[in-house]
Design a protein around this motif. Structure first.
Motif, PDB file in Angstrom:
ATOM      1  N   ILE A  25       0.737  -1.285   0.032  1.00  0.00           N
ATOM      2  CA  ILE A  25      -0.155  -0.009   0.100  1.00  0.00           C
ATOM      3  C   ILE A  25       0.991   1.330   0.223  1.00  0.00           C
ATOM      4  O   ILE A  25       0.713   2.300  -0.665  1.00  0.00           O
ATOM      5  CB  ILE A  25      -0.858  -0.015   1.081  1.00  0.00           C
ATOM      6  N   TYR A  28       2.048   1.892  -3.366  1.00  0.00           N
ATOM      7  CA  TYR A  28       0.711   1.625  -4.185  1.00  0.00           C
ATOM      8  C   TYR A  28       1.039   2.036  -5.818  1.00  0.00           C
ATOM      9  O   TYR A  28       0.749   1.723  -6.759  1.00  0.00           O
ATOM     10  CB  TYR A  28      -0.365   2.061  -3.617  1.00  0.00           C
ATOM     11  N   THR A  59      -5.735  -2.529  -3.714  1.00  0.00           N
ATOM     12  CA  THR A  59      -6.665  -1.857  -3.828  1.00  0.00           C
ATOM     13  C   THR A  59      -8.132  -2.169  -2.998  1.00  0.00           C
ATOM     14  O   THR A  59      -8.828  -1.582  -2.345  1.00  0.00           O
ATOM     15  CB  THR A  59      -7.250  -1.603  -5.444  1.00  0.00           C
ATOM     16  N   ILE A  62      -7.130  -1.171   0.357  1.00  0.00           N
ATOM     17  CA  ILE A  62      -7.222   0.400   0.904  1.00  0.00           C
ATOM     18  C   ILE A  62      -8.739   0.612   1.054  1.00  0.00           C
ATOM     19  O   ILE A  62      -9.052   1.163   1.919  1.00  0.00           O
ATOM     20  CB  ILE A  62      -6.691   1.260  -0.432  1.00  0.00           C
ATOM     21  N   GLN A  65      -9.790  -0.396   4.327  1.00  0.00           N
ATOM     22  CA  GLN A  65      -9.327   0.438   5.581  1.00  0.00           C
ATOM     23  C   GLN A  65     -10.121   1.605   5.440  1.00  0.00           C
ATOM     24  O   GLN A  65      -9.953   2.411   6.326  1.00  0.00           O
ATOM     25  CB  GLN A  65      -7.840   0.567   5.147  1.00  0.00           C
ATOM     26  N   LEU A  66     -10.610   2.279   4.409  1.00  0.00           N
ATOM     27  CA  LEU A  66     -11.658   3.133   4.334  1.00  0.00           C
ATOM     28  C   LEU A  66     -13.022   2.922   4.970  1.00  0.00           C
ATOM     29  O   LEU A  66     -13.962   3.671   5.003  1.00  0.00           O
ATOM     30  CB  LEU A  66     -11.722   3.740   2.886  1.00  0.00           C
ATOM     31  N   GLN A 168      -4.513   6.590  -2.850  1.00  0.00           N
ATOM     32  CA  GLN A 168      -3.433   6.706  -1.833  1.00  0.00           C
ATOM     33  C   GLN A 168      -3.574   7.789  -1.094  1.00  0.00           C
ATOM     34  O   GLN A 168      -3.484   7.937   0.228  1.00  0.00           O
ATOM     35  CB  GLN A 168      -2.145   6.505  -2.389  1.00  0.00           C
ATOM     36  N   LEU A 171      -6.599   7.566   1.488  1.00  0.00           N
ATOM     37  CA  LEU A 171      -6.405   6.645   2.631  1.00  0.00           C
ATOM     38  C   LEU A 171      -5.427   7.409   3.396  1.00  0.00           C
ATOM     39  O   LEU A 171      -5.754   7.485   4.754  1.00  0.00           O
ATOM     40  CB  LEU A 171      -5.847   5.360   2.101  1.00  0.00           C
ATOM     41  N   TYR A 174      -7.585   9.924   5.511  1.00  0.00           N
ATOM     42  CA  TYR A 174      -8.391   9.137   6.256  1.00  0.00           C
ATOM     43  C   TYR A 174      -7.642   8.587   7.690  1.00  0.00           C
ATOM     44  O   TYR A 174      -8.206   8.798   8.665  1.00  0.00           O
ATOM     45  CB  TYR A 174      -8.894   8.037   5.595  1.00  0.00           C
ATOM     46  N   LYS A 175      -6.399   8.454   7.509  1.00  0.00           N
ATOM     47  CA  LYS A 175      -5.513   7.772   8.583  1.00  0.00           C
ATOM     48  C   LYS A 175      -5.159   9.098   9.436  1.00  0.00           C
ATOM     49  O   LYS A 175      -4.815   8.745  10.672  1.00  0.00           O
ATOM     50  CB  LYS A 175      -4.299   7.053   8.257  1.00  0.00           C
ATOM     51  N   SER A 199     -10.340  14.237  -0.041  1.00  0.00           N
ATOM     52  CA  SER A 199      -9.336  14.002   0.994  1.00  0.00           C
ATOM     53  C   SER A 199      -9.673  15.230   2.028  1.00  0.00           C
ATOM     54  O   SER A 199      -9.548  15.153   3.393  1.00  0.00           O
ATOM     55  CB  SER A 199      -7.888  14.219   0.387  1.00  0.00           C
TER      56      SER A 199
END
Length: 202
Positions: A25, A28, A59, A62, A65-66, A168, A171, A174-175, A199
Protein backbone atom coordinates in the motif's frame (compact mmCIF):
# COMPACT_ATOMS: atom_id res chain seq x y z
CA UNK A 1 10.72 -18.33 6.33
CA UNK A 2 13.67 -17.04 8.36
CA UNK A 3 11.62 -16.57 11.54
CA UNK A 4 13.31 -15.76 14.84
CA UNK A 5 13.51 -18.70 17.26
CA UNK A 6 11.91 -16.64 20.02
CA UNK A 7 8.25 -15.73 20.18
CA UNK A 8 5.12 -17.30 18.75
CA UNK A 9 5.70 -18.50 15.15
CA UNK A 10 2.01 -18.03 14.29
CA UNK A 11 2.06 -14.37 15.40
CA UNK A 12 5.31 -13.79 13.51
CA UNK A 13 3.83 -15.20 10.29
CA UNK A 14 0.68 -13.02 10.64
CA UNK A 15 2.84 -9.95 11.36
CA UNK A 16 5.01 -10.64 8.34
CA UNK A 17 1.95 -10.87 6.07
CA UNK A 18 0.52 -7.65 7.57
CA UNK A 19 3.77 -5.76 7.02
CA UNK A 20 4.03 -7.09 3.44
CA UNK A 21 0.50 -5.74 2.76
CA UNK A 22 1.40 -2.36 4.33
CA UNK A 23 4.49 -2.22 2.10
CA UNK A 24 2.38 -2.81 -1.01
CA UNK A 25 0.00 0.00 0.00
CA UNK A 26 2.92 2.36 0.74
CA UNK A 27 4.19 1.67 -2.79
CA UNK A 28 0.74 1.50 -4.37
CA UNK A 29 1.62 4.10 -7.04
CA UNK A 30 4.55 1.89 -8.17
CA UNK A 31 2.24 -1.13 -8.42
CA UNK A 32 -0.23 0.94 -10.44
CA UNK A 33 2.34 1.86 -13.09
CA UNK A 34 4.00 -1.58 -12.99
CA UNK A 35 7.37 -0.14 -11.93
CA UNK A 36 9.20 -3.39 -11.22
CA UNK A 37 12.56 -1.72 -10.52
CA UNK A 38 10.97 0.78 -8.14
CA UNK A 39 9.15 -2.00 -6.28
CA UNK A 40 12.34 -4.06 -5.94
CA UNK A 41 14.25 -0.97 -4.76
CA UNK A 42 11.54 -0.56 -2.07
CA UNK A 43 12.28 -4.11 -0.89
CA UNK A 44 9.24 -5.76 -2.49
CA UNK A 45 10.13 -9.12 -4.00
CA UNK A 46 7.63 -9.52 -6.82
CA UNK A 47 7.49 -10.97 -10.33
CA UNK A 48 6.18 -8.77 -13.13
CA UNK A 49 3.44 -11.34 -13.86
CA UNK A 50 2.12 -10.91 -10.27
CA UNK A 51 1.90 -7.10 -10.28
CA UNK A 52 -1.69 -6.96 -11.62
CA UNK A 53 -3.03 -9.34 -8.96
CA UNK A 54 -1.14 -7.53 -6.18
CA UNK A 55 -2.54 -4.19 -7.43
CA UNK A 56 -6.09 -5.61 -7.19
CA UNK A 57 -5.40 -6.97 -3.67
CA UNK A 58 -3.91 -3.67 -2.50
CA UNK A 59 -6.90 -1.75 -3.94
CA UNK A 60 -9.33 -4.00 -2.06
CA UNK A 61 -7.29 -3.55 1.11
CA UNK A 62 -7.31 0.28 0.77
CA UNK A 63 -11.10 0.32 0.30
CA UNK A 64 -11.51 -1.91 3.39
CA UNK A 65 -9.28 0.45 5.41
CA UNK A 66 -11.60 3.29 4.32
CA UNK A 67 -14.40 1.36 6.08
CA UNK A 68 -16.05 0.03 2.93
CA UNK A 69 -17.66 -3.41 2.82
CA UNK A 70 -15.55 -5.23 0.22
CA UNK A 71 -17.75 -8.25 -0.41
CA UNK A 72 -15.59 -11.21 -1.40
CA UNK A 73 -18.49 -13.70 -1.07
CA UNK A 74 -20.62 -11.77 -3.56
CA UNK A 75 -17.62 -11.35 -5.88
CA UNK A 76 -17.14 -15.14 -5.92
CA UNK A 77 -20.87 -15.62 -6.54
CA UNK A 78 -21.00 -13.37 -9.57
CA UNK A 79 -17.62 -14.30 -11.08
CA UNK A 80 -17.52 -16.86 -13.86
CA UNK A 81 -14.57 -18.45 -15.67
CA UNK A 82 -14.94 -15.70 -18.31
CA UNK A 83 -16.07 -12.67 -16.27
CA UNK A 84 -14.03 -11.91 -13.16
CA UNK A 85 -14.75 -8.63 -11.37
CA UNK A 86 -11.81 -7.26 -9.35
CA UNK A 87 -13.83 -5.62 -6.57
CA UNK A 88 -17.43 -5.62 -5.34
CA UNK A 89 -18.36 -3.17 -2.56
CA UNK A 90 -21.73 -3.81 -0.90
CA UNK A 91 -23.75 -0.73 0.06
CA UNK A 92 -27.19 -0.52 1.69
CA UNK A 93 -30.33 -2.10 0.20
CA UNK A 94 -28.53 -4.58 -2.07
CA UNK A 95 -26.78 -1.76 -3.94
CA UNK A 96 -23.17 -2.37 -4.97
CA UNK A 97 -20.17 -0.60 -6.46
CA UNK A 98 -18.33 -2.67 -9.08
CA UNK A 99 -14.60 -1.88 -9.04
CA UNK A 100 -11.94 -2.51 -11.65
CA UNK A 101 -8.21 -2.01 -10.90
CA UNK A 102 -6.03 -1.43 -13.97
CA UNK A 103 -2.26 -1.37 -13.55
CA UNK A 104 -0.64 0.16 -16.62
CA UNK A 105 2.96 0.82 -17.68
CA UNK A 106 4.10 4.04 -19.35
CA UNK A 107 1.56 6.77 -19.94
CA UNK A 108 -2.19 7.07 -19.66
CA UNK A 109 -4.73 4.28 -19.61
CA UNK A 110 -6.72 4.55 -22.83
CA UNK A 111 -8.50 1.21 -23.46
CA UNK A 112 -12.10 2.35 -22.92
CA UNK A 113 -13.96 -0.04 -25.24
CA UNK A 114 -12.28 -3.14 -23.76
CA UNK A 115 -12.72 -1.96 -20.16
CA UNK A 116 -16.36 -0.92 -20.66
CA UNK A 117 -17.18 -4.33 -22.17
CA UNK A 118 -15.65 -6.00 -19.10
CA UNK A 119 -17.44 -3.88 -16.51
CA UNK A 120 -20.80 -4.07 -18.33
CA UNK A 121 -20.56 -7.88 -18.16
CA UNK A 122 -19.99 -7.61 -14.37
CA UNK A 123 -22.92 -5.20 -14.03
CA UNK A 124 -25.21 -7.71 -15.80
CA UNK A 125 -24.02 -10.51 -13.51
CA UNK A 126 -24.72 -8.38 -10.41
CA UNK A 127 -28.18 -7.40 -11.67
CA UNK A 128 -28.98 -11.06 -12.45
CA UNK A 129 -28.09 -11.78 -8.79
CA UNK A 130 -30.64 -9.20 -7.55
CA UNK A 131 -28.25 -6.29 -6.92
CA UNK A 132 -28.48 -2.74 -8.23
CA UNK A 133 -25.14 -1.37 -9.40
CA UNK A 134 -24.96 2.17 -8.01
CA UNK A 135 -21.61 2.88 -9.67
CA UNK A 136 -18.69 1.42 -11.54
CA UNK A 137 -15.31 2.59 -10.17
CA UNK A 138 -12.18 2.26 -12.30
CA UNK A 139 -8.79 2.81 -10.65
CA UNK A 140 -5.72 3.28 -12.87
CA UNK A 141 -2.47 5.25 -12.67
CA UNK A 142 -3.76 7.91 -15.09
CA UNK A 143 -6.49 8.20 -17.73
CA UNK A 144 -6.29 9.60 -21.25
CA UNK A 145 -8.61 12.49 -22.21
CA UNK A 146 -10.39 10.16 -24.66
CA UNK A 147 -11.00 7.62 -21.87
CA UNK A 148 -12.43 10.31 -19.56
CA UNK A 149 -14.68 11.68 -22.34
CA UNK A 150 -15.93 8.20 -23.31
CA UNK A 151 -16.76 7.41 -19.66
CA UNK A 152 -18.62 10.73 -19.32
CA UNK A 153 -20.67 10.01 -22.45
CA UNK A 154 -21.52 6.37 -21.66
CA UNK A 155 -25.29 6.24 -21.16
CA UNK A 156 -25.48 2.55 -20.15
CA UNK A 157 -23.59 2.70 -16.84
CA UNK A 158 -22.44 5.29 -14.30
CA UNK A 159 -18.63 5.36 -14.21
CA UNK A 160 -16.29 7.06 -11.74
CA UNK A 161 -12.57 7.24 -12.51
CA UNK A 162 -9.94 7.53 -9.77
CA UNK A 163 -6.20 7.81 -10.20
CA UNK A 164 -4.21 5.39 -8.03
CA UNK A 165 -2.15 8.19 -6.44
CA UNK A 166 -5.47 9.87 -5.57
CA UNK A 167 -6.77 6.77 -3.78
CA UNK A 168 -3.48 6.60 -1.86
CA UNK A 169 -3.92 10.28 -0.91
CA UNK A 170 -7.50 9.66 0.30
CA UNK A 171 -6.29 6.79 2.53
CA UNK A 172 -3.49 8.97 3.97
CA UNK A 173 -6.02 11.73 4.79
CA UNK A 174 -8.36 9.14 6.36
CA UNK A 175 -5.60 7.79 8.60
CA UNK A 176 -4.58 11.29 9.74
CA UNK A 177 -8.06 12.19 11.04
CA UNK A 178 -9.06 11.29 14.57
CA UNK A 179 -12.70 10.77 13.56
CA UNK A 180 -12.66 10.36 9.79
CA UNK A 181 -15.92 10.74 7.93
CA UNK A 182 -15.73 8.82 4.67
CA UNK A 183 -18.81 7.82 2.70
CA UNK A 184 -18.75 5.43 -0.28
CA UNK A 185 -21.02 8.02 -1.96
CA UNK A 186 -17.89 10.16 -2.45
CA UNK A 187 -16.83 7.58 -5.06
CA UNK A 188 -20.16 7.66 -6.90
CA UNK A 189 -20.06 11.21 -8.30
CA UNK A 190 -19.15 10.07 -11.81
CA UNK A 191 -16.37 11.19 -14.14
CA UNK A 192 -12.79 11.79 -13.01
CA UNK A 193 -12.93 12.10 -9.21
CA UNK A 194 -11.01 14.89 -7.49
CA UNK A 195 -8.96 13.14 -4.80
CA UNK A 196 -7.84 16.46 -3.29
CA UNK A 197 -11.43 17.54 -2.63
CA UNK A 198 -12.42 14.11 -1.28
CA UNK A 199 -9.36 14.13 1.04
CA UNK A 200 -10.35 17.55 2.41
CA UNK A 201 -13.95 16.45 3.04
CA UNK A 202 -13.04 13.37 5.13
Amino acid sequence: MGLARRGNPRSQIIDSFASANDKLIENYHLLACRDLQGLQAAGIDIKESDIGVKFEEATRSILEQLGMNVDEDLRKDINTAKDKADIIVSLENDDVIVGEAKSFKNGQFAKYSTTSRQVKAYVKRCEANGHRVAQVLIVAPEFSEDFIDAADMDTEINISLLEAAGLQKILAAYKQRRNPNFSPKLLTKGGLLKADLISKSI
